[in-house]
Design a protein around this motif. Sequence first.
Motif, PDB file in Angstrom:
ATOM      1  N   ARG A   1       2.087 -12.064  -7.206  1.00 40.15           N
ATOM      2  CA  ARG A   1       2.883 -12.567  -6.337  1.00 40.15           C
ATOM      3  C   ARG A   1       3.684 -11.388  -5.563  1.00 40.15           C
ATOM      4  NH1 ARG A   1       2.304 -18.598  -4.337  1.00 40.15           N
ATOM      5  NH2 ARG A   1       0.439 -18.847  -4.926  1.00 40.15           N
ATOM      6  N   ASP A   2       4.252 -10.355  -6.642  1.00 35.20           N
ATOM      7  CA  ASP A   2       4.846  -9.537  -6.689  1.00 35.20           C
ATOM      8  C   ASP A   2       4.053  -8.316  -6.115  1.00 35.20           C
ATOM      9  OD1 ASP A   2       4.272  -9.438  -9.165  1.00 35.20           O
ATOM     10  OD2 ASP A   2       5.962  -8.464  -9.859  1.00 35.20           O
ATOM     11  N   ARG A   3       3.001  -8.362  -7.169  1.00 39.96           N
ATOM     12  CA  ARG A   3       2.427  -7.154  -7.005  1.00 39.96           C
ATOM     13  C   ARG A   3       1.304  -7.550  -5.295  1.00 39.96           C
ATOM     14  NH1 ARG A   3      -2.285  -6.273 -11.048  1.00 39.96           N
ATOM     15  NH2 ARG A   3      -0.449  -6.438 -12.231  1.00 39.96           N
ATOM     16  N   LEU A   4       1.140  -8.117  -4.831  1.00 35.53           N
ATOM     17  CA  LEU A   4       0.900  -8.742  -3.215  1.00 35.53           C
ATOM     18  C   LEU A   4       2.182  -8.313  -2.523  1.00 35.53           C
ATOM     19  CD1 LEU A   4      -0.647 -12.604  -3.397  1.00 35.53           C
ATOM     20  CD2 LEU A   4      -1.835 -10.390  -3.270  1.00 35.53           C
ATOM     21  N   ALA A   5       3.687  -8.254  -2.780  1.00 31.94           N
ATOM     22  CA  ALA A   5       4.136  -7.396  -1.813  1.00 31.94           C
ATOM     23  C   ALA A   5       4.096  -5.792  -1.809  1.00 31.94           C
ATOM     24  CB  ALA A   5       5.910  -8.654  -2.607  1.00 31.94           C
ATOM     25  N   LEU A   6       3.830  -5.889  -3.516  1.00 38.32           N
ATOM     26  CA  LEU A   6       3.427  -4.460  -3.351  1.00 38.32           C
ATOM     27  C   LEU A   6       2.089  -3.610  -2.558  1.00 38.32           C
ATOM     28  CD1 LEU A   6       4.147  -1.375  -4.014  1.00 38.32           C
ATOM     29  CD2 LEU A   6       3.091  -1.760  -6.426  1.00 38.32           C
ATOM     30  N   LEU A   7       1.229  -4.881  -2.019  1.00 37.97           N
ATOM     31  CA  LEU A   7      -0.016  -4.152  -1.889  1.00 37.97           C
ATOM     32  C   LEU A   7       0.827  -4.552   0.100  1.00 37.97           C
ATOM     33  CD1 LEU A   7      -2.547  -3.860  -0.960  1.00 37.97           C
ATOM     34  CD2 LEU A   7      -2.894  -5.570  -1.471  1.00 37.97           C
ATOM     35  N   MET A   8       1.630  -5.246   0.360  1.00 35.24           N
ATOM     36  CA  MET A   8       1.726  -5.485   1.684  1.00 35.24           C
ATOM     37  C   MET A   8       2.584  -3.950   1.958  1.00 35.24           C
ATOM     38  SD  MET A   8       0.085  -8.186   3.060  1.00 35.24           S
ATOM     39  CE  MET A   8      -0.455  -7.402   2.173  1.00 35.24           C
ATOM     40  N   ASP A   9       3.538  -3.920   1.331  1.00 40.81           N
ATOM     41  CA  ASP A   9       4.483  -2.941   1.564  1.00 40.81           C
ATOM     42  C   ASP A   9       3.322  -1.510   1.668  1.00 40.81           C
ATOM     43  OD1 ASP A   9       6.457  -3.927   1.155  1.00 40.81           O
ATOM     44  OD2 ASP A   9       7.073  -3.918  -0.039  1.00 40.81           O
ATOM     45  N   GLN A  10       2.099  -0.997   0.831  1.00 41.18           N
ATOM     46  CA  GLN A  10       1.371   0.094   0.804  1.00 41.18           C
ATOM     47  C   GLN A  10       0.863   0.601   1.935  1.00 41.18           C
ATOM     48  OE1 GLN A  10       0.944   3.071  -1.625  1.00 41.18           O
ATOM     49  NE2 GLN A  10       2.698   1.850  -3.106  1.00 41.18           N
ATOM     50  N   LEU A  11       0.065  -1.211   2.483  1.00 41.30           N
ATOM     51  CA  LEU A  11       0.039  -1.191   4.087  1.00 41.30           C
ATOM     52  C   LEU A  11      -0.017  -0.758   5.067  1.00 41.30           C
ATOM     53  CD1 LEU A  11      -2.463  -4.069   2.511  1.00 41.30           C
ATOM     54  CD2 LEU A  11      -3.865  -2.798   2.450  1.00 41.30           C
ATOM     55  N   PHE A  12       1.139  -2.007   5.188  1.00 37.15           N
ATOM     56  CA  PHE A  12       2.058  -1.194   6.026  1.00 37.15           C
ATOM     57  C   PHE A  12       2.320   0.330   5.819  1.00 37.15           C
ATOM     58  CE2 PHE A  12       1.223  -6.316   6.581  1.00 37.15           C
ATOM     59  CZ  PHE A  12       0.718  -5.775   8.001  1.00 37.15           C
ATOM     60  N   ASP A  13       3.613   0.116   5.500  1.00 35.59           N
ATOM     61  CA  ASP A  13       4.675   1.719   5.287  1.00 35.59           C
ATOM     62  C   ASP A  13       3.514   2.752   5.208  1.00 35.59           C
ATOM     63  OD1 ASP A  13       6.298  -0.289   5.533  1.00 35.59           O
ATOM     64  OD2 ASP A  13       7.046  -0.487   3.358  1.00 35.59           O
ATOM     65  N   LYS A  14       2.487   2.588   4.182  1.00 38.98           N
ATOM     66  CA  LYS A  14       1.821   4.266   3.506  1.00 38.98           C
ATOM     67  C   LYS A  14       1.022   4.477   4.937  1.00 38.98           C
ATOM     68  CE  LYS A  14      -0.365   6.495   0.130  1.00 38.98           C
ATOM     69  NZ  LYS A  14      -0.744   6.294  -1.169  1.00 38.98           N
ATOM     70  N   TYR A  15      -0.124   3.154   5.188  1.00 35.70           N
ATOM     71  CA  TYR A  15      -1.574   3.808   5.843  1.00 35.70           C
ATOM     72  C   TYR A  15      -1.484   3.058   6.925  1.00 35.70           C
ATOM     73  CZ  TYR A  15      -3.363   3.744   1.358  1.00 35.70           C
ATOM     74  OH  TYR A  15      -3.099   4.633   0.069  1.00 35.70           O
ATOM     75  N   GLY A  16      -0.349   2.481   7.880  1.00 36.89           N
ATOM     76  CA  GLY A  16       0.276   2.346   8.952  1.00 36.89           C
ATOM     77  C   GLY A  16      -0.995   0.509   9.631  1.00 36.89           C
ATOM     78  N   ILE A  17      -1.016   0.007   8.402  1.00 35.11           N
ATOM     79  CA  ILE A  17      -2.175  -0.691   9.212  1.00 35.11           C
ATOM     80  C   ILE A  17      -1.314  -1.981  10.618  1.00 35.11           C
ATOM     81  CG2 ILE A  17      -3.831  -1.922   7.298  1.00 35.11           C
ATOM     82  CD1 ILE A  17      -2.175  -3.883   6.429  1.00 35.11           C
ATOM     83  N   ALA A  18      -2.355  -1.989  11.698  1.00 37.79           N
ATOM     84  CA  ALA A  18      -1.534  -2.863  12.467  1.00 37.79           C
ATOM     85  C   ALA A  18      -1.901  -4.675  12.085  1.00 37.79           C
ATOM     86  CB  ALA A  18      -2.838  -2.635  13.918  1.00 37.79           C
ATOM     87  N   VAL A  19      -2.388  -5.088  11.351  1.00 37.63           N
ATOM     88  CA  VAL A  19      -2.338  -6.739  11.280  1.00 37.63           C
ATOM     89  C   VAL A  19      -3.216  -6.599   9.974  1.00 37.63           C
ATOM     90  CG1 VAL A  19      -4.579  -7.222  12.315  1.00 37.63           C
ATOM     91  CG2 VAL A  19      -2.902  -8.642  11.510  1.00 37.63           C
ATOM     92  N   VAL A  20      -2.718  -7.646   9.493  1.00 37.33           N
ATOM     93  CA  VAL A  20      -3.162  -8.113   7.669  1.00 37.33           C
ATOM     94  C   VAL A  20      -4.289  -9.279   7.845  1.00 37.33           C
ATOM     95  CG1 VAL A  20      -3.276  -8.749   5.264  1.00 37.33           C
ATOM     96  CG2 VAL A  20      -2.140  -6.483   6.171  1.00 37.33           C
ATOM     97  N   GLY A  21      -5.066 -10.361   7.426  1.00 37.66           N
ATOM     98  CA  GLY A  21      -5.052 -11.593   6.918  1.00 37.66           C
ATOM     99  C   GLY A  21      -6.533 -11.211   5.981  1.00 37.66           C
ATOM    100  N   PHE A  22      -5.344 -12.862   5.520  1.00 32.57           N
ATOM    101  CA  PHE A  22      -5.853 -13.258   3.788  1.00 32.57           C
ATOM    102  C   PHE A  22      -6.384 -14.143   4.069  1.00 32.57           C
ATOM    103  CE2 PHE A  22      -1.816 -11.473   2.930  1.00 32.57           C
ATOM    104  CZ  PHE A  22      -1.670 -10.637   2.006  1.00 32.57           C
ATOM    105  N   ASP A  23      -8.243 -13.859   3.322  1.00 34.08           N
ATOM    106  CA  ASP A  23      -8.957 -15.229   3.261  1.00 34.08           C
ATOM    107  C   ASP A  23      -8.428 -16.117   2.080  1.00 34.08           C
ATOM    108  OD1 ASP A  23     -11.223 -16.612   3.325  1.00 34.08           O
ATOM    109  OD2 ASP A  23     -12.073 -14.690   2.757  1.00 34.08           O
TER     110      ASP A  23
END
Length: 212
Positions: free
Chosen positions: A75-97
Motif C-alpha cells: 500500500r505504500d506503492r498504492l499511496a505513490l500511485l494516488m500522489d501521481q494521479l492527483f498531483d501529476k495528472y490532476g484527476i478529479a476522482v478515483v474509484g477502486f474496484d
Amino acid sequence: MKRNAILIGLGLLVVLIFSGTAANFYRLELVEQLSSALYDYRVRLTMPRTVDDRIVILDIDEKSLKEEGRWPWSRDRLALLMDQLFDKYGIAVVGFDVVFAEKDESSGLKVLQSLGENQLKDDSRFQSVLSQIQPSLEYDNQFAGSIQSRNVVLGYYLTGQQDNNLSGQLPEPTFASGSFSGRPVGFSLWNGYGANLPGLQQAAASAGHFNP
C-alpha cells in the motif's frame, strides 16, 4: 361501440399493469423483462458513438503484474500511485474496484516489533532505530494519508450467506433509517458485507458497493 369499449378496457388494463409494476405494488416478470429490454434499446439509440476520454481504467492485468509484481501490491506503492494521479495528472476522482479488508504487513514491521518485544527488548540502539523507521513501514497509514482529503471512493460488497459475515467498515448511509417507511419500495436484503479497514474507509471520501 362494444368494440371500442373492449379496446379502451384493454388499454386501461395495460396501463394499470405497468403502473402497478412501476409503483412496486406487485412484480410481473414478463413486464420487468420487457421494461429492461426497452431500456437497453433506448440506451443504445441515445448513447454517444465515441469514447469518453474523461474516464480511464487502470487495469490490474497481466502486463501490470509482470511489471509491478504479484497482487496485492504493497500500500505504500498504492499511496505513490494516488500522489501521481492527483498531483501529476490532476484527476478529479478515483474509484477502486478493490476491497482493502486486511492489513498490509508486507513491510516486515510486525517481525521487527516482535524482535523488539522479545530478543532485542533491551537493545537501546535497536529500539531507537525501530522508532525512527516505523512510520515509513506502516503502509496502511501511508495509503490512508494519500487518500485523505481527496476524492477517492473505495469499494465493498454485500452478501446473503447463511452466516452473518461482517468484515470491515461500511461508509455512512446515504439515507437515514426509516426514510422509506410506508412506501411501496422493493429492497434487496443482505445479511453480511465485506468492507475496508476502518482507517482507510474513514480517510476516503465515500464507498460504493459492487453488487448489481
